[in-house]
Each structure stands twice: as structure tokens, then as C-alpha cells.
Design an enzyme around this catalytic site. Sequence first.
Site, PDB file in Angstrom:
ATOM      1  N   ASN A 424       0.834  -1.203   0.000  1.00 49.91           N
ATOM      2  CA  ASN A 424       0.000   0.000   0.000  1.00 49.91           C
ATOM      3  C   ASN A 424       0.867   1.249   0.000  1.00 49.91           C
ATOM      4  O   ASN A 424       2.084   1.178  -0.190  1.00 49.91           O
ATOM      5  CB  ASN A 424      -0.929  -0.009   1.221  1.00 49.91           C
ATOM      6  N   CYS A 426       1.822   3.135   2.436  1.00 49.14           N
ATOM      7  CA  CYS A 426       2.788   3.210   3.544  1.00 49.14           C
ATOM      8  C   CYS A 426       3.616   1.942   3.682  1.00 49.14           C
ATOM      9  O   CYS A 426       4.344   1.781   4.657  1.00 49.14           O
ATOM     10  CB  CYS A 426       2.067   3.519   4.850  1.00 49.14           C
ATOM     11  N   GLU A 428       3.140  -1.201   4.496  1.00 52.63           N
ATOM     12  CA  GLU A 428       3.048  -2.184   5.574  1.00 52.63           C
ATOM     13  C   GLU A 428       1.989  -3.255   5.327  1.00 52.63           C
ATOM     14  O   GLU A 428       1.927  -4.249   6.051  1.00 52.63           O
ATOM     15  CB  GLU A 428       2.777  -1.505   6.924  1.00 52.63           C
TER      16      GLU A 428
END
EC number: 1.17.4.1
Length: 788
Positions: A424, A426, A428
Site C-alpha cells: 500500500n 505506507c 506495511e
Amino acid sequence: MITVVKRNGRIEPLDITKIQKYTKDATDNLEGVSQSELEVDARLQFRDKITTEEIQQTLIKTAVDKIDIDTPNWSFVASRLFLYDLYHKVSGFTGYRHLKEYFENAEEKGRILKGFKEKFDLEFLNSQIKPERDFQFNYLGIKTLYDRYLLKDANNHPIELPQHMFMSIAMFLAQNEQELNKIALEFYEVLSKFEAMCATPTLANARTTKHQLSSCYIGSTPDNIEGIFDSYKEMALLSKYGGGIGWDFSLVRSIGSYIDGHKNASAGTIPFLKIANDVAIAVDQLGTRKGAIAVYLEIWHIDVMEFIDLRKNSGDERRRAHDLFPALWVCDLFMKRVLEDAMWTLFDPYECKDLTELYGQDFEKRYLEYEKDPKIIKEYINAKDLWKKILMNYFEAGLPFLAFKDNANRCNPNAHAGIIRSSNLCTEIFQNTAPNHYYMQIEYTDGAIEFFEEKELVTTDSNITKCANKLTSTDILKGKKIYIATKVAKDGQTAVCNLASINLSKINTEEDIKRVVPIMVRLLDNVIDLNFYPNRKVKATNLQNRAIGLGVMGEAQMLAEHQIAWGSKEHLEKIDALMEQISYHAIDTSANLAKEKGVYKDFENSEWSKGIFPIDKANNEALKLTEKGLFNHACDWQGLREKVKANGMRNGYLMAIAPTSSISILVGTTQTIEPIYKKKWFEENLSGLIPVVVPNLNVETWNFYTSAYDIDAKDLIKAAAVRQKWIDQGQSINVFLRIENASGKTLHEIYTLAWKLGLKSTYYLRSESPSIDEKSVLDRSVECFNCQ
């Protein structure tokens, strides 16, 4: 006689004793602050008809200006003064109205969803509200809560207080439970005590009429015009409702590829990425901020060189996308070629589509076959030269993000049901995704409809054999004239992130973890069913795998308070023990929920169903970082394996560590799993610059709060590797490096270590040195708002 104008417009004589009561209450039981100092330094200039709001704001500003390393408690003084002001704005007095009144007022103003409060015992829940917990907020925390999360009416006037917010969120998320009052109270207790916190979308939207609770979405684009433009529409809808986006473009054919049999007809991925960039800008999330889209590309794609330069300020602007966040999907074979200083072959996915579906040995075998195939379009580059280009861009711009395809897929608990194609925004979240599948819908003049695969061979009544996607209205099949041939889609999979974080500064014992983790897993599981989904596909995907992402925050504070140095042996042992407990109880809770509510749809044949957990697939080198290794575990893992085999699992994905900057500010702890930026810095707010001091800074913790820039980046990677053993998804891992310490050799060592130790991704490389100026302002402009 001097008079004051109250908020309701009433004029009354100035009563100094009322001001003194406020200043006394604001400074009571706080070390290093005093009532007299606040009153003297405020230099209040009383004049006739001064407003109570002006007096209040002057006192708040005075307290804020006094926040410093040796006097951090002025932040709590400012917070209390702000709260007293907020109470009067919302309630009309210093305190809370009844929960029922709060709901009725918010419903009347159209800000809270009607229909769920009636399910609860409002008298009981009102009696459980603890207004004194408001005093946990420091000033930046309460300001963040006010600016981003508390409900306001059409005139931007606040209509909600913190404990009412926590209780209404708890009620909303517990409304479908059998023992809903009990569960709501459990949710409230954990949230209101800052023991754990939901991610921003859940905090902001649970209880409201637009209850979009998910943080971000992950999708994939197929290699056809219909699919590419359907992806733009999907991205726009997801962004409209506040979601961050990660999107895989690896299937899109490269520059110079074939189109309809014509070679060199394709302009490649870059022009399509530029349109995605425009989508991010155009769909600006209610006018508050532009959309945020990370785009992923496999490292063997012919367009990879241009992709790395996507955000460069020089070059052809038609092939630039300055608002996207490029990320590379890096396979083991490439990293091996870098270490061997060997050549790397780039391919066109139009000819090598199956490489996107493979990983590990299967990928390597197929890749080598394509390298030997003389008919395949290919380009060559020295692997080390490509790696140098990536690292140079990383150093200069903090991008592209790196995500390791094989590390991600090797540890995928649902590999039986698909493949992980990207992460995604970010970096994670790691879940299966799939692009839409397109096929031909043939409508006949008599109204009948028939379906064919695009490349399916069809013989017309004229005895002409062609692919189904070449059929037109001039063709006749089995005596029926075609009216129109159109391409239609079968939904693929767009993954969803539902996030929350355990506050390690408060929850760091076996007893507390055992109590809090089950509550938060249940809460996140309820998010799945109560969420507002922007389209059918994301709902179907989330209900299929019931993915959640439970993470942690406050690691640096926890270490400092336990007097453990960052990167030390004690640090690695401590987080190893904590993450084992969190992983164990998360899995255990999901197994209990499976028995209570049912298993997720893809459970059968998953790794979970075989009793294979994240620790069983842990990286061998990561296992050597602590003495625990493969053995000496504190939990009954064998017993849990048998339980999961018997009960099943409620959730296909369980754990992920998100950035958490907003919610860690809210609860007054350190951000996610990161070391601190500085002991004191400034946060930029609508009100200006707000000084911030790390939590609980004192003589005992001082030497154990170390700046991220003073810690060996390899120690950050090693700590992440220890955590990763217990996590089924990933971590948002920033790397910090002083400019004077940066070199190609250093960057190479850091990122190859991340790959070797089994990390699935790295986020930003923050290479700017912190300013020596006291007014160091933390730049949060590059952070994803939704995963926080």
C-alpha cells in the site's frame, strides 16, 4: 468597573477569582509549573468588555510558549486550559452533558448516524464515562483531536467532547455484538485510556453518517484500455472517501510493445501513470488535501528506468508524475544479480505476463527461460548500475519505496488463494490482489447474450475463425446476427487495510497484552462488517479474507522508560518477547472469533489451516538476532496450532505496523516503532508552531531517548527483522541517515541487509540532517494521513 463579555454574549463584572480558579485547576498536581508563573507571564491587560475567550486564549498561548525540555508539563497546563474552553463551547459549563443529550444533538445536526444508540443502555454507559481521562492529553494531542476528529456542526462549532467521542465510537463498533453494552464498555476503556487506538479513518468516521473506516486500498491494473480506465475510476472513488491507495501497474505493456500486432506502437506505462497523477490531484478528498497514490512496478519491467525518474524535475514533463509515490517490486533474483555484479534483463509484460503471477523458484525458472528465448523482446542493463540508480534516487528524493516480492509472498498465509502484487501507500500491508478479468459479451439481434474469453477462437457462419475480441456486428454465429460486441469485466480483488495500534508505552506486560489484544482484534473485525465501502469489489475482497492490521506504537517511549538503549541486545530481546505475546494473542483471538462467528472464506488450505504461523516462516538470519531463535518461546504455540486447526481463523491477515503519526500525537507517545526525531521539536498546526517534548522526559529517561539520526540505520533494520518474525503482513520502516554519513556503499549495505533479513519493504529514506536550530519543524507533508 471592568466587565467581561461571556461566550453567550452576556456581560458581567470581571471576577478575578474565577480566573484564578482556572489557573489553579490547570496547574494542580503537575511538577515544574506554577499558578503564579502562569498568571504573571500571561500579562493579562484587563479592559472593559474584554471577552472571556480572549482571556482563555492568552492563558493557553502563555502555557504553550513555556513548553521546553526542562518544563514539559506546561503542555498539560495548556491542554487543560484548552479543555475548559472546549467544555464551555460544547456543554455551556465545565463538564459533560448526558450521553443521551449528546447523541440527540449530534443526530439533529446530521453528524451522527441514526439508529444505533437505541440498541444500548445509555444510562449505564453514561455512568461509565470518565471525564478525568481528558487530562491525559497534552496540548498537541487535544489540538489534533479538536482539529481532525471531534464532530462539528455546519458552522464548524464543536458538538462533541473527547469521552463522548470514544464512547460513541465504541458503541458504533459494538452494535452487532450479543453482549453489546459489555463489549462497548471494553472498547471504550481501551481507547479512552490510550492503551490502543484506531487509525484515523475509524476515529474520524465511526459513528458518523459517512462511516468509511478503512485506511487504504491496494489494487492492480490489467493490460487493456478498459481495465486501465476502470482503475482510474476505482482510484477516484476510493480517494474521494479518504483512502490512501497502492496500485500495481506491472501488467501494463512497456514502451515499444505491440498493439494489435503492430510493434513499437505502445507508449508504455508512463502516460497512464500521468493520468493517475491527475486523478490524485483532481479528487482532493473534500478539498482538504490531494489524493495519495503509490504506484508499483516490477523491477524487470522495460519501463523501470523511466519509472525511477517519475518525479524528477528535469526531463520531458509529459513523462513525469510529480504527485505519485513510485515503489519498486523487487525480486530475489535481481538482488542476487546485484551481489554477483551480473547483467539484468528487462522484459515487456505483454509477452511475459506470467512473471507477475510467480515468485521464488517458479519465478526464477520462468525468468531464465525468457532470457534464453530469442523471440522475446528484451533489454539488458548491469544489475549493479540499476541498483545504483535506485539508491541515488532514494537518497536524493526518498523515493522510490522498495518492496521485496519474494519476502512478501514466501510468508503469505493465503498463497493458496492468490498472489501479493504490491503493498500500500505506507508499505506495511501485504495481501492478495488481482486485476479485473475482461471477457467479450456478444449480444445478438434477437436479444440473446453469449460470453467468450477475449482470445477464444470463434468460427463464424462465413467459416472465418477469429478471436472473440475481433467479432463485430457484421458477423453471424450459428444463424444469429450479432447486434454488438462489448468488453465486460469480472471483478478482481482490491485489498483493504483496517488498522489499529497497541500503545507499547502503556501495554508492555504479558498480563496487559493478554487483556488488550483480544479487545482490539474484535474491534477491528467489527470494522469489516460496519464499514462503508466505496464499491462492491472492495467489500467483496474484505469479506473474503477479513483482513485486519493490528500494529504497535510508542516503542521508543517504552524503551526509554525501561532504560533500554535503542539497538542494544536488551532492545531486541524486549521487542522479541513483546511481539511474540502480541502475535500469539492476536492469532488466539481470531481463532476464538472463528468459533463464535465463523471462519473467513479462504481459510481452507491456507497456511493457518495447516497450523503454519508467521514465526514458522521466519527468516533464518533474523532468528539469529536474538537468543530465542527457533526455541525458548514463552507461549504455547503447539496448543494454539491445534486450536486453529480445530476452530479455524476469523481473519486471513492479522498484523501490520503502520506509521501512526497522527494517533501517536493524539495519545502523547512516540511514533510507531521509530526512534525519536529530537528531544524537542515543533509541529506545524493551524494555530502556528507548537513546541513538543518527547513523553516522560526526565533524568532517568534522558540518555535513552536517542535521535534516529544518531542510531546506526542497520540497527533499525535488525530491530525490524526481529519484529517481522511475528507479523503476517509488514511494517512501515523509515530509514534515517545523516547526509555526512551517506554513501553508495552505506545505502547498499542498509538495503541489502533489509532484504537478507526478510523484511518485506522499506518506506522513506530520510537523509536530511536535523537542523541545529531550536525551531526544528518536523515535516509531515510526505506522510499518509490515513494509515496514521
